[in-house]
Design a protein around this motif. Sequence first.
Motif, PDB file in Angstrom:
ATOM      1  N   ILE A 152       0.864  -1.186   0.000  1.00 31.64           N
ATOM      2  CA  ILE A 152       0.000   0.000   0.000  1.00 31.64           C
ATOM      3  C   ILE A 152       0.895   1.228   0.000  1.00 31.64           C
ATOM      4  N   VAL A 153       0.621   2.177  -0.914  1.00 27.94           N
ATOM      5  CA  VAL A 153       1.304   3.464  -0.915  1.00 27.94           C
ATOM      6  C   VAL A 153       0.288   4.508  -0.454  1.00 27.94           C
ATOM      7  N   THR A 154       0.593   5.219   0.613  1.00 27.75           N
ATOM      8  CA  THR A 154      -0.385   6.089   1.268  1.00 27.75           C
ATOM      9  C   THR A 154      -0.456   7.471   0.616  1.00 27.75           C
ATOM     10  N   GLY A 155      -1.357   8.287   1.168  1.00 21.85           N
ATOM     11  CA  GLY A 155      -1.490   9.678   0.753  1.00 21.85           C
ATOM     12  C   GLY A 155      -0.476  10.574   1.450  1.00 21.85           C
ATOM     13  N   SER A 156      -0.376  11.819   0.946  1.00 19.71           N
ATOM     14  CA  SER A 156       0.602  12.761   1.488  1.00 19.71           C
ATOM     15  C   SER A 156       0.286  14.161   0.994  1.00 19.71           C
ATOM     16  N   PRO A 157       0.578  15.194   1.794  1.00 19.68           N
ATOM     17  CA  PRO A 157       0.494  16.563   1.278  1.00 19.68           C
ATOM     18  C   PRO A 157       1.633  16.898   0.322  1.00 19.68           C
ATOM     19  N   ALA A 158       2.635  16.044   0.239  1.00 17.72           N
ATOM     20  CA  ALA A 158       3.726  16.251  -0.716  1.00 17.72           C
ATOM     21  C   ALA A 158       3.209  16.087  -2.138  1.00 17.72           C
ATOM     22  N   SER A 159       3.935  16.614  -3.096  1.00 15.67           N
ATOM     23  CA  SER A 159       3.655  16.405  -4.510  1.00 15.67           C
ATOM     24  C   SER A 159       4.617  15.357  -5.047  1.00 15.67           C
ATOM     25  N   VAL A 160       4.144  14.549  -5.969  1.00 13.72           N
ATOM     26  CA  VAL A 160       5.026  13.559  -6.589  1.00 13.72           C
ATOM     27  C   VAL A 160       6.124  14.225  -7.406  1.00 13.72           C
ATOM     28  N   HIS A 161       5.973  15.528  -7.671  1.00  7.25           N
ATOM     29  CA  HIS A 161       6.981  16.272  -8.428  1.00  7.25           C
ATOM     30  C   HIS A 161       7.999  16.973  -7.529  1.00  7.25           C
TER      31      HIS A 161
ATOM     32  N   GLY B 268      -2.675   1.958  -4.200  1.00  4.79           N
ATOM     33  CA  GLY B 268      -2.266   3.317  -3.855  1.00  4.79           C
ATOM     34  C   GLY B 268      -3.465   4.231  -3.674  1.00  4.79           C
ATOM     35  N   ALA B 269      -3.357   5.165  -2.741  1.00  2.00           N
ATOM     36  CA  ALA B 269      -4.412   6.129  -2.471  1.00  2.00           C
ATOM     37  C   ALA B 269      -3.853   7.549  -2.532  1.00  2.00           C
ATOM     38  N   CYS B 270      -4.516   8.424  -3.261  1.00  2.00           N
ATOM     39  CA  CYS B 270      -4.177   9.842  -3.406  1.00  2.00           C
ATOM     40  C   CYS B 270      -2.730  10.016  -3.895  1.00  2.00           C
ATOM     41  N   PHE B 271      -1.810  10.487  -3.059  1.00  2.00           N
ATOM     42  CA  PHE B 271      -0.406  10.573  -3.462  1.00  2.00           C
ATOM     43  C   PHE B 271       0.071   9.218  -3.983  1.00  2.00           C
ATOM     44  N   GLY B 272      -0.346   8.138  -3.329  1.00  4.94           N
ATOM     45  CA  GLY B 272       0.061   6.806  -3.756  1.00  4.94           C
ATOM     46  C   GLY B 272      -0.445   6.479  -5.153  1.00  4.94           C
ATOM     47  N   HIS B 273      -1.684   6.840  -5.452  1.00  5.35           N
ATOM     48  CA  HIS B 273      -2.265   6.684  -6.789  1.00  5.35           C
ATOM     49  C   HIS B 273      -1.431   7.441  -7.816  1.00  5.35           C
ATOM     50  N   GLN B 274      -1.083   8.679  -7.487  1.00  3.59           N
ATOM     51  CA  GLN B 274      -0.318   9.509  -8.411  1.00  3.59           C
ATOM     52  C   GLN B 274       1.111   8.990  -8.580  1.00  3.59           C
TER      53      GLN B 274
ATOM     54  N   GLN C  59      -7.852   7.926  -6.283  1.00  5.03           N
ATOM     55  CA  GLN C  59      -7.352   9.267  -6.018  1.00  5.03           C
ATOM     56  C   GLN C  59      -7.747   9.744  -4.621  1.00  5.03           C
ATOM     57  N   ASN C  60      -8.699   9.059  -3.994  1.00  4.68           N
ATOM     58  CA  ASN C  60      -9.255   9.551  -2.735  1.00  4.68           C
ATOM     59  C   ASN C  60      -8.720   8.804  -1.514  1.00  4.68           C
ATOM     60  N   HIS C  61      -9.382   8.976  -0.369  1.00  3.74           N
ATOM     61  CA  HIS C  61      -8.822   8.553   0.919  1.00  3.74           C
ATOM     62  C   HIS C  61      -9.766   7.615   1.672  1.00  3.74           C
ATOM     63  N   PRO C  62      -9.793   6.334   1.351  1.00  2.74           N
ATOM     64  CA  PRO C  62     -10.659   5.414   2.098  1.00  2.74           C
ATOM     65  C   PRO C  62     -10.247   5.233   3.553  1.00  2.74           C
ATOM     66  N   GLU C  63      -9.030   5.634   3.894  1.00  2.90           N
ATOM     67  CA  GLU C  63      -8.545   5.480   5.279  1.00  2.90           C
ATOM     68  C   GLU C  63      -8.986   6.620   6.192  1.00  2.90           C
ATOM     69  N   MET C  64      -9.477   7.712   5.632  1.00  3.05           N
ATOM     70  CA  MET C  64      -9.874   8.864   6.447  1.00  3.05           C
ATOM     71  C   MET C  64     -11.261   8.651   7.038  1.00  3.05           C
ATOM     72  N   THR C  65     -11.394   8.815   8.339  1.00  7.42           N
ATOM     73  CA  THR C  65     -12.698   8.730   8.995  1.00  7.42           C
ATOM     74  C   THR C  65     -13.447  10.054   8.860  1.00  7.42           C
ATOM     75  N   HIS C  66     -14.739  10.020   9.195  1.00  7.09           N
ATOM     76  CA  HIS C  66     -15.548  11.245   9.154  1.00  7.09           C
ATOM     77  C   HIS C  66     -14.976  12.298  10.106  1.00  7.09           C
ATOM     78  N   ASP C  67     -14.627  11.893  11.322  1.00  7.33           N
ATOM     79  CA  ASP C  67     -14.095  12.851  12.291  1.00  7.33           C
ATOM     80  C   ASP C  67     -12.788  13.465  11.802  1.00  7.33           C
ATOM     81  N   PHE C  68     -11.953  12.653  11.152  1.00  4.19           N
ATOM     82  CA  PHE C  68     -10.669  13.176  10.681  1.00  4.19           C
ATOM     83  C   PHE C  68     -10.868  14.181   9.556  1.00  4.19           C
ATOM     84  N   ILE C  69     -11.700  13.862   8.554  1.00  3.94           N
ATOM     85  CA  ILE C  69     -11.862  14.798   7.441  1.00  3.94           C
ATOM     86  C   ILE C  69     -12.521  16.087   7.918  1.00  3.94           C
ATOM     87  N   ALA C  70     -13.444  15.989   8.877  1.00  4.89           N
ATOM     88  CA  ALA C  70     -14.074  17.201   9.415  1.00  4.89           C
ATOM     89  C   ALA C  70     -13.034  18.077  10.103  1.00  4.89           C
TER      90      ALA C  70
END
Length: 235
Positions: A60-69, A94-100, A179-190
Amino acid sequence: MRIAILMTNTDESEFARQHPEDGEKWRALLGTKRPDWEFTVFSVKDGEFPTHREDFDGWIVTGSPASVHDDAPWITQLLALITRIEASKKPLFGACFGHQAIALALGGEVEKNPDGWVFGSVEVEACARPPWMEARRFWQYGAHSEQVTKLPHDAEIVLLHDGCPVGGLIIGDHVFTTQNHPEMTHDFIAALIEELAASKPVEVIEKARASLPLSADNGLFSDCIIQFFEHDRAS
C-alpha cells in the motif's frame, strides 16, 4: 497476508500529532476485517525502505500533502521501488499521493487539477468492474489539488468523479488505485477541513463543509481493497 504500508505523509504539524498516523489508519480500515493480516509500516518519507521485498504479499502506498513532483530523494527512491513491485506482479494499491506516484512511476503523468481543489465527500462512479469491486457508485473523502492526467501503459480507468476523470486505475489484476482517501474517517476529514480553512479558498472550504453529511462508504471500499489483495491471480 503480509502487507507493507509505504507511509508518505510528510505532515509534521501539531494537527498531525493529534491524530493517528497513516499506518494506523490503514490498519484500522483493513485489520478490523482481517485481524490475521500482518501490517508493517515503512516511513519512506524519512528514507525508511524495505530491504527484502519478498517478505510481503502486498503493498500500500499512502497519501501525502507532498507532490510527486517534489525534488526529494525519497520520492525518487519510492518511484523506483514502485516499478520493481509492479514488475513482480505482487498486488499494489495506492491512495491519493500513492495513486499519483504509481501512475508517474509507471509512465503516466500528474498535473494540477484544472478546476482547483477537490475536498470533502465526493460521489465516485465505477466506470469499469474488476472482479474485486462490486459497487457501481459510492462516496469517498477527497483532498487533492493534483491528479493523474495521462495513464501508464496498459492501465485502465476504473473510477471517476466530478473534477477528476482518472479517479482510480488498474493495471492487469495486480495494480489498483484511488485518487481519494478510504482510510480517512468522518471525524478526521471534518477536523482536516477546519485545520485547512485559513489556507484554502473560501469556496473550497464551504463546499467541503457542505459535503460532510454525505459521509463516505469506507466500509464498502475496504471490502474492495481486501478482495483485491485476496484475488486469485493464478486463475
